[in-house]
Motif scaffolding. Structure first.
Motif, PDB file in Angstrom:
ATOM      1  N   CYS A   1       1.996  -3.619  -7.799  1.00 10.72           N
ATOM      2  CA  CYS A   1       1.965  -2.803  -6.529  1.00 10.72           C
ATOM      3  C   CYS A   1       2.314  -3.392  -5.780  1.00 10.72           C
ATOM      4  O   CYS A   1       2.245  -2.976  -4.361  1.00 10.72           O
TER       5      CYS A   1
ATOM      6  N   ARG B   1      -1.556  11.403   2.988  1.00 11.26           N
ATOM      7  CA  ARG B   1      -2.516  11.040   2.111  1.00 11.26           C
ATOM      8  C   ARG B   1      -3.996  10.144   2.010  1.00 11.26           C
ATOM      9  O   ARG B   1      -4.443  10.877   1.524  1.00 11.26           O
ATOM     10  N   LEU B   2      -3.751   9.234   2.795  1.00 13.75           N
ATOM     11  CA  LEU B   2      -4.524   8.477   2.611  1.00 13.75           C
ATOM     12  C   LEU B   2      -5.380   9.758   3.464  1.00 13.75           C
ATOM     13  O   LEU B   2      -7.448   9.162   3.320  1.00 13.75           O
TER      14      LEU B   2
ATOM     15  N   ARG C   1      -9.657   3.422   0.079  1.00 13.27           N
ATOM     16  CA  ARG C   1      -9.037   4.074   0.014  1.00 13.27           C
ATOM     17  C   ARG C   1      -8.562   4.818  -1.297  1.00 13.27           C
ATOM     18  O   ARG C   1      -8.201   5.849  -1.926  1.00 13.27           O
ATOM     19  N   LEU C   2      -7.502   4.386  -1.703  1.00 18.32           N
ATOM     20  CA  LEU C   2      -6.836   4.108  -2.715  1.00 18.32           C
ATOM     21  C   LEU C   2      -7.381   4.445  -4.395  1.00 18.32           C
ATOM     22  O   LEU C   2      -7.332   5.558  -4.651  1.00 18.32           O
ATOM     23  N   SER C   3      -7.564   3.824  -4.238  1.00 18.98           N
ATOM     24  CA  SER C   3      -9.081   3.555  -5.376  1.00 18.98           C
ATOM     25  C   SER C   3      -9.608   4.507  -5.737  1.00 18.98           C
ATOM     26  O   SER C   3      -9.854   4.823  -6.863  1.00 18.98           O
TER      27      SER C   3
ATOM     28  N   ARG D   1      -6.679   1.096 -11.498  1.00 16.49           N
ATOM     29  CA  ARG D   1      -8.099   1.199  -9.875  1.00 16.49           C
ATOM     30  C   ARG D   1      -8.511   0.344  -9.660  1.00 16.49           C
ATOM     31  O   ARG D   1      -9.134   0.141  -8.238  1.00 16.49           O
TER      32      ARG D   1
ATOM     33  N   LEU E   1       1.021  -1.120  -0.152  1.00 19.85           N
ATOM     34  CA  LEU E   1      -0.143   0.412   0.134  1.00 19.85           C
ATOM     35  C   LEU E   1       0.513   1.004  -0.446  1.00 19.85           C
ATOM     36  O   LEU E   1       0.167   2.351  -0.487  1.00 19.85           O
TER      37      LEU E   1
ATOM     38  N   THR F   1       1.260   3.584  -3.183  1.00 24.06           N
ATOM     39  CA  THR F   1       0.551   5.173  -2.729  1.00 24.06           C
ATOM     40  C   THR F   1       1.610   6.130  -3.198  1.00 24.06           C
ATOM     41  O   THR F   1       0.972   7.173  -3.533  1.00 24.06           O
TER      42      THR F   1
ATOM     43  N   THR G   1       2.380   8.302   2.499  1.00 25.23           N
ATOM     44  CA  THR G   1       1.576   7.688   3.196  1.00 25.23           C
ATOM     45  C   THR G   1      -0.131   7.804   3.498  1.00 25.23           C
ATOM     46  O   THR G   1      -1.167   7.428   3.614  1.00 25.23           O
TER      47      THR G   1
ATOM     48  N   SER H   1      -7.709  12.036   2.326  1.00 27.90           N
ATOM     49  CA  SER H   1      -8.676  11.670   0.999  1.00 27.90           C
ATOM     50  C   SER H   1     -10.085  11.659   1.110  1.00 27.90           C
ATOM     51  O   SER H   1     -10.824  11.975   0.180  1.00 27.90           O
TER      52      SER H   1
ATOM     53  N   HIS I   1      -8.872   7.476  -4.383  1.00 27.77           N
ATOM     54  CA  HIS I   1      -8.788   8.801  -4.707  1.00 27.77           C
ATOM     55  C   HIS I   1      -8.350   9.023  -5.429  1.00 27.77           C
ATOM     56  O   HIS I   1      -8.323   9.969  -6.554  1.00 27.77           O
TER      57      HIS I   1
END
Length: 411
Positions: free
Chosen positions: A301, A160-161, A191-193, A245, A128, A132, A157, A164, A195
């Motif tokens: 990833c 940022r997350l 959350r990353l997806s 995503r 993760l 990110t 990370t 978000s 964002h």
């Protein structure tokens, strides 16, 4: 010579000198050191003294130190994902055996599961962080472009997350922390997806300022600069954006659905608080985790170290480089029109992000591993390319010389 003759007794050649010549010509540097240096304590001590290294520790570390001091690249260190898959295989093997067992296996299952879930959390959190940082950092303005540093990437990370997500009064935060739970990490992928999806609607907010383009952009058409935004994700191909995503979202949703979270709670919590999962339920959860984590590796990833297997070039300068990691092979061709972007050399250990293609057919994001130390921090901005139009050509060399003189490093 008698000792040498014994060490090389199985090598081809009529004399000891012939065998030594052939051995040095054909063996790898590591094999040469292992055979000729580690075979005798006296030789090892003399080599350590000559190279200025300590003899303490195991043989592998000592060999790595000697190789590094001699200018060779040591064997790659295990990645975080390697530790996970080792524990996954161990638990999977135990579960397969336990399905046919008649006696109780609960205590042993709990013991093996403890190491597995620690490795799972570490692997997922590391992935993760890497995803990110790689997709949401402006690498071109970094003093060490495309270089991954775990500590700063972790801080980036988490910040940022957590930022978000819009907060609602009374809503559960479930934020990432320095030591997040498995549930928080899984939520982090969702959350990353989300964002990344939201960023598509605000691309103009992240457009690169004209002054932040490298100087070569205005001087040649032979080399290209693909990052017109400050977030690399927005400059990937449409297919890559969609694929990233979807996979990142699937990691969150499918891990939730796989039963791995309930299995963890049942196996690691004290008896009575949670129902202990059956062997069949653990096997089903492992199967689900395997599929999800393999898909995460397929898009790059996950920090997986790729190394050069072969590199060829023809008389016109066209090259073909084959890289391999854990059975996965990727071939990249050259010359590339993106050589001035600052991507790390293919002839060093690199992390390849296969799912992050910014130009066809396979120009993908790639990174080198960085290490945090006082030495690295001291040289961080040495010979850094100046901002366009900020100084006349050539002054970076003069500035570097002045800096070295000021710090006393030009002696």
């Amino acid at each position: 010579m008698n000792d040498l003759a014994w060490l090389l007794r199985g090598r081809p050649g009529e004399t000891t000198e012939d065998r030594l010549e052939g051995f040095l010509r054909n063996a790898s540097p590591r094999e040469i050191l292992e055979t000729l240096v580690l075979s005798r304590e006296e030789s090892a001590k003399k080599a350590a003294e000559s190279l200025g290294i300590a003899m303490g520790g195991d043989d592998e570390s000592f060999l790595d130190s000697m190789l590094w001091k001699l200018g060779f690249v040591p064997n790659r260190r295990p990645d975080v994902r390697d530790n996970y898959w080792k524990n996954h295989a161990r638990l999977e093997s135990f579960v397969a055996t336990a399905l046919a067992a008649t006696e109780s296996t609960e205590e042993e299952l709990r013991a093996i599961s403890s190491n597995y879930f620690v490795a799972l959390e570490e692997h997922l959190f590391d992935s993760l962080i890497f995803a990110t940082w790689a997709l949401l950092t402006d690498h071109t303005l970094n003093g060490r472009p495309f270089e991954f540093h775990l500590k700063s990437a972790r801080e980036f990370t988490i910040e940022r997350l957590n930022a978000s997500v819009l907060r609602k009064a009374g809503a559960e935060r479930n934020d990432l922390s320095e030591g997040p739970s498995l549930q928080e990490i899984v939520q982090g992928f969702l959350r990353l997806s989300s964002h990344l999806d939201e960023l598509r609607h605000h691309e103009s907010d992240h457009a690169r300022h004209q002054d932040d383009y490298p100087r070569f952009v205005a001087q040649t058409d032979l080399q290209r600069f693909p990052f017109s935004h400050t977030l690399p994700y927005l400059d990937l191909t449409a297919a890559s954006q969609v694929g990233l995503r979807e996979i990142l979202r699937d990691v969150g949703t499918k891990l939730n659905d796989s039963g791995i979270l309930s299995a963890r709670n049942g196996l690691l919590h004290a008896k009575g608080k949670q129902r202990t999962p059956t062997i069949a339920e653990v096997k089903s959860a492992l199967d689900g985790a395997r599929v999800v984590l393999r898909s995460l590796e397929e898009i790059g990833c996950v920090r997986t170290t790729f190394e050069v297997v072969s590199s060829e070039s023809d008389q016109w300068g066209r090259s073909s480089t084959l890289l391999r990691a854990n059975g996965t092979e990727i071939r990249l061709t050259g010359p590339s029109t993106y050589e001035l972007v600052g991507l790390p050399s293919l002839h060093r250990k690199v992390y390849l992000m296969q799912g992050a293609v910014f130009a066809p057919p396979n120009e993908m994001l790639r990174f080198r591993e960085g290490f945090d130390s006082d030495y690295a921090e001291y040289w961080r901005d040495f010979m850094r390319r100046p901002e366009p139009a900020s100084r006349p050509p050539g002054t970076q060399l003069a500035d570097a010389g002045a800096e070295m003189e000021a710090t006393g490093t030009n002696s």
